[in-house]
Motif scaffolding. Structure first.
Motif, PDB file in Angstrom:
ATOM      1  N   LYS A 215      15.322  12.796  -5.677  1.00 40.06           N
ATOM      2  CA  LYS A 215      15.047  12.910  -4.252  1.00 40.06           C
ATOM      3  C   LYS A 215      16.346  12.862  -3.451  1.00 40.06           C
ATOM      4  O   LYS A 215      17.306  12.198  -3.845  1.00 40.06           O
ATOM      5  CB  LYS A 215      14.128  11.775  -3.786  1.00 40.06           C
ATOM      6  CG  LYS A 215      12.723  11.814  -4.370  1.00 40.06           C
ATOM      7  CD  LYS A 215      11.905  12.966  -3.799  1.00 40.06           C
ATOM      8  CE  LYS A 215      10.501  12.997  -4.401  1.00 40.06           C
ATOM      9  NZ  LYS A 215       9.691  14.095  -3.841  1.00 40.06           N
ATOM     10  N   ASP A 216      16.338  13.566  -2.328  1.00 43.04           N
ATOM     11  CA  ASP A 216      17.415  13.482  -1.353  1.00 43.04           C
ATOM     12  C   ASP A 216      16.893  12.679  -0.165  1.00 43.04           C
ATOM     13  O   ASP A 216      15.788  12.949   0.340  1.00 43.04           O
ATOM     14  CB  ASP A 216      17.836  14.873  -0.875  1.00 43.04           C
ATOM     15  CG  ASP A 216      18.398  15.728  -1.999  1.00 43.04           C
ATOM     16  OD1 ASP A 216      18.886  15.141  -2.990  1.00 43.04           O
ATOM     17  OD2 ASP A 216      18.342  16.963  -1.898  1.00 43.04           O
ATOM     18  N   VAL A 217      17.661  11.693   0.274  1.00 44.67           N
ATOM     19  CA  VAL A 217      17.279  10.866   1.416  1.00 44.67           C
ATOM     20  C   VAL A 217      18.364  10.975   2.476  1.00 44.67           C
ATOM     21  O   VAL A 217      19.553  10.808   2.187  1.00 44.67           O
ATOM     22  CB  VAL A 217      17.086   9.390   1.010  1.00 44.67           C
ATOM     23  CG1 VAL A 217      16.866   8.513   2.245  1.00 44.67           C
ATOM     24  CG2 VAL A 217      15.908   9.248   0.049  1.00 44.67           C
ATOM     25  N   VAL A 218      17.953  11.272   3.701  1.00 46.22           N
ATOM     26  CA  VAL A 218      18.872  11.343   4.836  1.00 46.22           C
ATOM     27  C   VAL A 218      18.483  10.250   5.826  1.00 46.22           C
ATOM     28  O   VAL A 218      17.366  10.263   6.368  1.00 46.22           O
ATOM     29  CB  VAL A 218      18.829  12.715   5.536  1.00 46.22           C
ATOM     30  CG1 VAL A 218      19.834  12.750   6.688  1.00 46.22           C
ATOM     31  CG2 VAL A 218      19.098  13.836   4.543  1.00 46.22           C
ATOM     32  N   SER A 246      19.197   8.253  -9.034  1.00 43.67           N
ATOM     33  CA  SER A 246      18.096   9.195  -8.858  1.00 43.67           C
ATOM     34  C   SER A 246      17.927   9.638  -7.416  1.00 43.67           C
ATOM     35  O   SER A 246      17.102  10.496  -7.124  1.00 43.67           O
ATOM     36  CB  SER A 246      16.793   8.556  -9.338  1.00 43.67           C
ATOM     37  OG  SER A 246      16.919   8.156 -10.683  1.00 43.67           O
ATOM     38  N   ILE A 247      18.679   9.033  -6.499  1.00 39.55           N
ATOM     39  CA  ILE A 247      18.561   9.369  -5.081  1.00 39.55           C
ATOM     40  C   ILE A 247      19.922   9.800  -4.559  1.00 39.55           C
ATOM     41  O   ILE A 247      20.908   9.071  -4.694  1.00 39.55           O
ATOM     42  CB  ILE A 247      18.043   8.167  -4.263  1.00 39.55           C
ATOM     43  CG1 ILE A 247      16.647   7.771  -4.731  1.00 39.55           C
ATOM     44  CG2 ILE A 247      18.035   8.493  -2.776  1.00 39.55           C
ATOM     45  CD1 ILE A 247      16.094   6.543  -4.026  1.00 39.55           C
ATOM     46  N   ALA A 248      19.980  10.981  -3.968  1.00 41.06           N
ATOM     47  CA  ALA A 248      21.193  11.426  -3.279  1.00 41.06           C
ATOM     48  C   ALA A 248      21.043  11.037  -1.813  1.00 41.06           C
ATOM     49  O   ALA A 248      20.165  11.551  -1.119  1.00 41.06           O
ATOM     50  CB  ALA A 248      21.368  12.930  -3.417  1.00 41.06           C
ATOM     51  N   ILE A 294      20.089  19.942   4.495  1.00 38.17           N
ATOM     52  CA  ILE A 294      18.954  19.921   3.565  1.00 38.17           C
ATOM     53  C   ILE A 294      18.965  21.168   2.695  1.00 38.17           C
ATOM     54  O   ILE A 294      18.965  22.292   3.193  1.00 38.17           O
ATOM     55  CB  ILE A 294      17.626  19.830   4.348  1.00 38.17           C
ATOM     56  CG1 ILE A 294      17.554  18.489   5.091  1.00 38.17           C
ATOM     57  CG2 ILE A 294      16.429  19.968   3.405  1.00 38.17           C
ATOM     58  CD1 ILE A 294      16.370  18.380   6.043  1.00 38.17           C
ATOM     59  N   THR A 295      18.996  20.971   1.388  1.00 43.14           N
ATOM     60  CA  THR A 295      18.981  22.095   0.439  1.00 43.14           C
ATOM     61  C   THR A 295      17.710  22.124  -0.404  1.00 43.14           C
ATOM     62  O   THR A 295      17.379  23.155  -0.979  1.00 43.14           O
ATOM     63  CB  THR A 295      20.201  22.017  -0.501  1.00 43.14           C
ATOM     64  OG1 THR A 295      20.183  20.754  -1.198  1.00 43.14           O
ATOM     65  CG2 THR A 295      21.498  22.128   0.297  1.00 43.14           C
ATOM     66  N   ARG A 296      17.006  20.987  -0.490  1.00 41.32           N
ATOM     67  CA  ARG A 296      15.774  20.915  -1.288  1.00 41.32           C
ATOM     68  C   ARG A 296      14.683  20.280  -0.433  1.00 41.32           C
ATOM     69  O   ARG A 296      14.341  19.112  -0.626  1.00 41.32           O
ATOM     70  CB  ARG A 296      16.000  20.092  -2.547  1.00 41.32           C
ATOM     71  CG  ARG A 296      17.165  20.559  -3.423  1.00 41.32           C
ATOM     72  CD  ARG A 296      17.177  19.819  -4.747  1.00 41.32           C
ATOM     73  NE  ARG A 296      17.173  18.375  -4.565  1.00 41.32           N
ATOM     74  CZ  ARG A 296      16.684  17.516  -5.459  1.00 41.32           C
ATOM     75  NH1 ARG A 296      16.161  17.951  -6.591  1.00 41.32           N
ATOM     76  NH2 ARG A 296      16.738  16.210  -5.230  1.00 41.32           N
ATOM     77  N   PRO A 297      14.139  21.016   0.523  1.00 43.87           N
ATOM     78  CA  PRO A 297      13.214  20.397   1.479  1.00 43.87           C
ATOM     79  C   PRO A 297      12.017  19.699   0.834  1.00 43.87           C
ATOM     80  O   PRO A 297      11.593  18.639   1.294  1.00 43.87           O
ATOM     81  CB  PRO A 297      12.779  21.565   2.370  1.00 43.87           C
ATOM     82  CG  PRO A 297      13.189  22.804   1.657  1.00 43.87           C
ATOM     83  CD  PRO A 297      14.363  22.445   0.817  1.00 43.87           C
ATOM     84  N   GLY A 328       8.461  21.308   4.100  1.00 45.02           N
ATOM     85  CA  GLY A 328       8.150  20.385   3.008  1.00 45.02           C
ATOM     86  C   GLY A 328       8.866  19.059   3.077  1.00 45.02           C
ATOM     87  O   GLY A 328       8.653  18.185   2.229  1.00 45.02           O
ATOM     88  N   VAL A 329       9.701  18.845   4.081  1.00 41.82           N
ATOM     89  CA  VAL A 329      10.422  17.583   4.237  1.00 41.82           C
ATOM     90  C   VAL A 329       9.449  16.471   4.625  1.00 41.82           C
ATOM     91  O   VAL A 329       8.561  16.673   5.456  1.00 41.82           O
ATOM     92  CB  VAL A 329      11.520  17.720   5.321  1.00 41.82           C
ATOM     93  CG1 VAL A 329      12.116  16.359   5.665  1.00 41.82           C
ATOM     94  CG2 VAL A 329      12.603  18.678   4.864  1.00 41.82           C
ATOM     95  N   GLN A 330       9.630  15.311   4.012  1.00 41.21           N
ATOM     96  CA  GLN A 330       8.895  14.111   4.426  1.00 41.21           C
ATOM     97  C   GLN A 330       9.685  13.467   5.556  1.00 41.21           C
ATOM     98  O   GLN A 330      10.822  13.035   5.360  1.00 41.21           O
ATOM     99  CB  GLN A 330       8.737  13.144   3.254  1.00 41.21           C
ATOM    100  CG  GLN A 330       7.915  13.678   2.102  1.00 41.21           C
ATOM    101  CD  GLN A 330       6.486  13.964   2.498  1.00 41.21           C
ATOM    102  OE1 GLN A 330       5.759  13.065   2.924  1.00 41.21           O
ATOM    103  NE2 GLN A 330       6.068  15.222   2.378  1.00 41.21           N
ATOM    104  N   PHE A 331       9.102  13.408   6.752  1.00 38.30           N
ATOM    105  CA  PHE A 331       9.825  12.935   7.936  1.00 38.30           C
ATOM    106  C   PHE A 331       9.255  11.594   8.377  1.00 38.30           C
ATOM    107  O   PHE A 331       8.054  11.466   8.616  1.00 38.30           O
ATOM    108  CB  PHE A 331       9.717  13.953   9.072  1.00 38.30           C
ATOM    109  CG  PHE A 331      10.698  13.716  10.184  1.00 38.30           C
ATOM    110  CD1 PHE A 331      11.944  14.318  10.173  1.00 38.30           C
ATOM    111  CD2 PHE A 331      10.381  12.875  11.232  1.00 38.30           C
ATOM    112  CE1 PHE A 331      12.860  14.106  11.188  1.00 38.30           C
ATOM    113  CE2 PHE A 331      11.280  12.645  12.254  1.00 38.30           C
ATOM    114  CZ  PHE A 331      12.528  13.259  12.233  1.00 38.30           C
ATOM    115  N   VAL A 332      10.130  10.591   8.482  1.00 39.97           N
ATOM    116  CA  VAL A 332       9.730   9.232   8.863  1.00 39.97           C
ATOM    117  C   VAL A 332      10.501   8.844  10.121  1.00 39.97           C
ATOM    118  O   VAL A 332      11.724   9.001  10.176  1.00 39.97           O
ATOM    119  CB  VAL A 332      10.043   8.226   7.740  1.00 39.97           C
ATOM    120  CG1 VAL A 332       9.637   6.805   8.156  1.00 39.97           C
ATOM    121  CG2 VAL A 332       9.350   8.636   6.445  1.00 39.97           C
TER     122      VAL A 332
END
Length: 387
Positions: A215-218, A246-248, A294-297, A328-332
């Motif tokens: 997963k990618d987390v911003v 496992s998290i970028a 974002i490269t992998r939404p 497809g991004v999970q937005f919080v």
């Protein structure tokens, strides 16, 4: 009246005398001495007449702007009160008596009880801090950050590792990696009534989060002055997330400008001193930058931490959130990441985000791992009851 009742009555009078602060109007007729008098003096210096608080002859000493007197007072309150009360009194002294400037002196920093709120104050004074004070300030901030990491890191890693394992399904799992609930559900049509069993033709298993980036987390953090505690907690969580292979993790802070502090995530103290608390807010500009990274939404979680008082282009901000979610991004959206209770926030913007299926809510540090786990697994977020 028996002796025990007399003692209980005297104790009540003593407590009321400490609460009311003395003077002609307290009505208790109780005189203080020894430790009680010293406690009353420490309270009076902060909450007495010169401190802008209580009235009363015994509560008018004040702290003034004298570093020696403040240092003595800090020592006194640490002697007479528990740590949690000391932190509240320090915060009140900074807010009520304008003692921020004194925190620029190394001797003062060594005397204070360090907590998240003190770190926020130091960060807001960073530009004005003389070189002689910066190393002491970094030591104070590091102490608080290390304490937070000890409290939060283990549970965060464990919670998110489990979420990553469950989110990374594989079709040829080893026996101990099989997700039996999903495997049975996927093979119900292969039920053999005469054998009273299911012959699974397709196995579904948990992935191994440690093998690759899953997963990618911003983390997109509003660094306006009101968000100080959230900035501190978010920086610590950012460092914890960055330590998981496992998290970028990307960490972005913003006011009217946007700064990417990802390359400093190995040391949250560097992250904190890279922030500039205060100033305006341009959420739209910050989200535009995050969106460009974002490269992998479908495998990305964006966490906006802001009170949503937008100084930029509101409609553009909402369009960016909608576009990210559609990709497809999970937005919080977190209105605060702290233990400070219900925050002030822009209710109109919060309602607009909720209409986009991106509800905004305040989150405590203890709840944050569960929120992230839910986002990673693409399940409903554990939104706390606002009541």
């Amino acid at each position: 009246m028996n002796e025990s009742a007399t003692r209980a009555g005297d104790e009540r009078l003593r407590r009321w005398r400490l609460v009311l602060g003395g003077g002609d109007a307290d009505g208790t007729g109780c005189a203080l001495s020894g430790t009680d008098a010293a406690m009353d003096g420490a309270l009076g210096a902060l909450y007495g007449k010169e401190g802008g608080g209580r009235r009363g002859k015994d509560r008018s000493a004040g702290l003034g702007a004298s570093a020696p007197s403040v240092a003595r007072w800090l020592g006194d309150i640490r002697t007479y009160f528990p740590s949690s009360v000391v932190q509240v009194m320090q915060r009140d002294a900074i807010d009520r008596l304008g003692l921020s400037a004194l925190l620029l002196e190394p001797e003062m920093l060594e005397a204070v009880e360090a907590d998240v709120h003190l770190v926020g104050t130091l960060l807001s004074l960073n530009k004005a801090m003389p070189e002689t004070t910066k190393e002491t300030a970094r030591a104070v901030v590091r102490r608080v950050v290390e304490d937070l990491e000890k409290r939060l890191a283990t549970r965060t890693r464990a919670t998110l590792t489990g979420a990553l394992d469950r989110s990374a399904r594989i079709s040829r799992p080893r026996h101990h990696d099989i997700d039996w609930n999903r495997t049975i559900a996927a093979n119900l049509r292969h039920y053999l009534p005469e054998q009273r069993t299911i012959v699974p033709e397709r196995l579904i298993g948990y992935g191994r989060a440690s093998q690759s980036v899953k997963k990618d987390v911003v983390l997109c953090i509003d660094q306006s002055g009101s968000m100080a505690a959230s900035v501190v907690y978010a920086s610590v969580f950012g460092a914890v997330l960055a330590s998981m292979r496992s998290i970028a993790t990307r960490l972005v802070v913003f006011d009217t400008a946007v700064v990417d502090l990802t390359d400093q995530l190995d040391d949250p103290v560097d992250v904190l001193f890279g922030t500039q608390l205060g100033g305006g807010t341009d959420i739209n500009r910050a989200l535009a930058y995050c969106q460009s990274q974002i490269t992998r939404p479908a495998d990305t979680v964006v966490v906006l931490i802001s009170d949503l008082y937008e100084g930029g282009i509101r409609d553009e901000m909402l369009k960016r959130v909608a576009a990210m979610k559609a990709s497809g991004v999970q937005f919080v959206t977190l209105l605060a990441l702290s233990d400070e209770g219900a925050p002030a926030y822009d209710r109109e913007h919060a309602a607009a985000l909720a209409a986009l299926d991106a509800p905004a809510f305040a989150c405590t540090p203890d709840l944050f791992p569960e929120v992230m786990a839910a986002a990673i697994e693409k399940r409903p977020l554990p939104i706390p009851d606002p009541r």
